[in-house]
Write an enzyme that holds these catalytic residues in place. Structure first.
Site, PDB file in Angstrom:
ATOM      1  N   ARG A  55       1.024  -1.152  -0.062  1.00 45.80           N
ATOM      2  CA  ARG A  55       0.176  -0.116   0.208  1.00 45.80           C
ATOM      3  C   ARG A  55       0.881   1.016   0.217  1.00 45.80           C
ATOM      4  NH1 ARG A  55      -2.999  -4.161   2.129  1.00 45.80           N
ATOM      5  NH2 ARG A  55      -1.038  -4.750   2.890  1.00 45.80           N
ATOM      6  N   THR A  56       1.781   1.254   0.866  1.00 43.12           N
ATOM      7  CA  THR A  56       2.616   2.568   1.092  1.00 43.12           C
ATOM      8  C   THR A  56       3.218   3.064  -0.118  1.00 43.12           C
ATOM      9  OG1 THR A  56       2.492   1.980   3.544  1.00 43.12           O
ATOM     10  CG2 THR A  56       3.906   4.083   2.748  1.00 43.12           C
ATOM     11  N   LYS A 109      25.119  -5.802  -1.480  1.00 44.04           N
ATOM     12  CA  LYS A 109      26.734  -5.705  -1.050  1.00 44.04           C
ATOM     13  C   LYS A 109      27.273  -5.161  -0.097  1.00 44.04           C
ATOM     14  CE  LYS A 109      26.692  -5.251  -6.134  1.00 44.04           C
ATOM     15  NZ  LYS A 109      26.856  -3.987  -7.371  1.00 44.04           N
ATOM     16  N   ARG A 127      10.941   3.742   3.824  1.00 48.53           N
ATOM     17  CA  ARG A 127      10.554   2.598   4.802  1.00 48.53           C
ATOM     18  C   ARG A 127      11.870   1.729   5.117  1.00 48.53           C
ATOM     19  NH1 ARG A 127       5.733  -1.281   4.749  1.00 48.53           N
ATOM     20  NH2 ARG A 127       4.820   0.937   5.315  1.00 48.53           N
ATOM     21  N   HIS A 172       4.744   5.684  11.675  1.00 42.14           N
ATOM     22  CA  HIS A 172       4.335   5.519  10.421  1.00 42.14           C
ATOM     23  C   HIS A 172       3.246   6.842  10.125  1.00 42.14           C
ATOM     24  CE1 HIS A 172       3.250   4.156   6.460  1.00 42.14           C
ATOM     25  NE2 HIS A 172       2.896   2.917   6.907  1.00 42.14           N
TER      26      HIS A 172
HETATM   27  N1   CP Z   1      -0.399  -0.146   5.894  1.00 37.81           N
HETATM   28  C1   CP Z   1       0.741  -0.572   5.372  1.00 37.81           C
HETATM   29  O1   CP Z   1       1.856   0.228   5.507  1.00 37.81           O
HETATM   30  O2   CP Z   1       0.995  -1.441   4.563  1.00 37.81           O
HETATM   31  P1   CP Z   1       2.053  -1.803   3.656  1.00 37.81           P
HETATM   32  O3   CP Z   1       3.092  -2.434   4.513  1.00 37.81           O
HETATM   33  O4   CP Z   1       1.457  -2.735   2.347  1.00 37.81           O
HETATM   34  O5   CP Z   1       2.584  -0.573   2.820  1.00 37.81           O
END
Ligand code: CP
Length: 310
Positions: free
Chosen positions: A55-56, A83, A105, A133
């Site tokens: 999603r993100t 590496k 992320r 998040h």
């Molecule tokens: N909610 C969320 O962060 O989903 P993903 O891990 O799929 O990005």
């Protein structure tokens, strides 16, 4: 707005409302047949993903493209990270390519904060370890506001694996800023020791809290982050903390059910609840694009959306 978005605590109430109001304007554009705006033409957004995401990652890419930015997608798998290249050297390589914003992320809590010290562009935290998040919290608040109106005084219950959840921490911080009353419900083993200092209440009794809740947000049980037994069995967890049809019957008629995804259907949430009209799970994904458009737009120099952009 500050230059970076690392934590939901970076946002004042005015900042948060500006993002949500901007997302409201951008949502109108998303309903048009031509969804693209020229606003970030000539700007470069790098999506730097060291951890898996559906999603993100996709919604940040869609958000940047809808604002006409150039997008570079970087995934640690298949890159020189395998590496042994460090986060700093990876960041400086991307910086040399002229990134105006880096969306990161990372499995390590604090990685976006470190990155912000190395690059000139804006850094957006797309999830760091068990820390935060913030754009998930923003899209969740946007979704609640669309369904329920202003969040002041609204009662939000967040249920499940709080210990490993960056979503829970960011939601508690943002929802407190927006005036909502948050209650965390979890087994004691799945609450962080610091929870007493968070701006929320804590309960161990889901059935007692459900009738008073306007929003029930279920959290994924993050088995991949568990290196010990946090509950006796999955069945026992589900019996005490899962949201099924019988528990939903205890909620008031207008209350909504949320989940950030991905879900463990049948564990923290029954499939029929996830797919019910109360559930906002699909809306949350769609709202993720407009909310992230608002964040990129405002961090990269946008003010209130002007008529010429629309
Ligand atoms: N909610 C969320 O962060 O989903 P993903 O891990 O799929 O990005």
């Amino acid at each position: 707005m500050r230059r970076h978005l690392i934590s939901a605590a970076d946002l004042s109430r005015d900042d948060a409302l500006l993002i949500l109001d901007t997302a409201d304007e951008l949502a109108k554009i998303s309903e048009r047949s031509i969804k693209k705006l020229p606003t970030l033409r000539g700007r470069t957004v790098v999506n730097l993903f060291f951890e898996d995401s559906t999603r993100t990652r996709i919604s940040f890419e869609a958000a940047a493209k809808r604002l006409s930015a150039d997008v570079i997608n970087f995934s640690a798998k298949g890159s020189s990270v395998s590496k042994g290249e460090s986060l700093k050297d990876t960041a400086l390589t991307l910086e040399a390519m002229g990134a105006d914003a880096v969306v990161i992320r990372h499995g390590a809590s604090g990685a976006p904060h470190r990155l912000a010290g190395w690059v000139r562009g804006s850094v957006v935290n797309a999830g760091d370890g068990t820390h935060e998040h913030p754009t998930q919290a923003l899209l969740d608040a946007f979704t609640m506001r669309r369904r329920l109106g202003p969040l002041d005084g609204r009662r939000v219950t967040i249920v499940g694996d709080v210990l490993h959840s960056r979503v829970a921490r960011s939601n508690v911080l943002l929802l407190a800023t927006l005036g909502a009353e948050v209650t965390l419900v979890a087994p004691p083993t799945l609450l962080p020791v610091s929870v007493g200092s968070w701006p929320c209440a804590v309960s161990y009794d889901l059935d007692a809290v459900l009738p008073k809740s306007d929003v029930v947000m279920m959290l994924r049980v993050q088995r991949e982050r568990m290196n010990a037994a946090f509950f006796p069995t999955e069945r026992e967890y589900s019996r005490r903390y899962g949201l099924d049809r019988d528990r939903v019957a205890k909620m008031h008629d207008d209350a909504i059910v949320m989940h950030p995804g991905p879900m463990n259907r049948g564990m923290e949430i029954a499939a029929e609840v996830a797919d019910s009209p109360r559930s906002t799970i699909v809306e949350q994904v769609a709202n993720g694009v407009t909310t992230r458009m608002a964040v990129l737009y405002l961090l990269l120099g946008g003010a209130n959306l002007g008529g010429e952009d629309l």
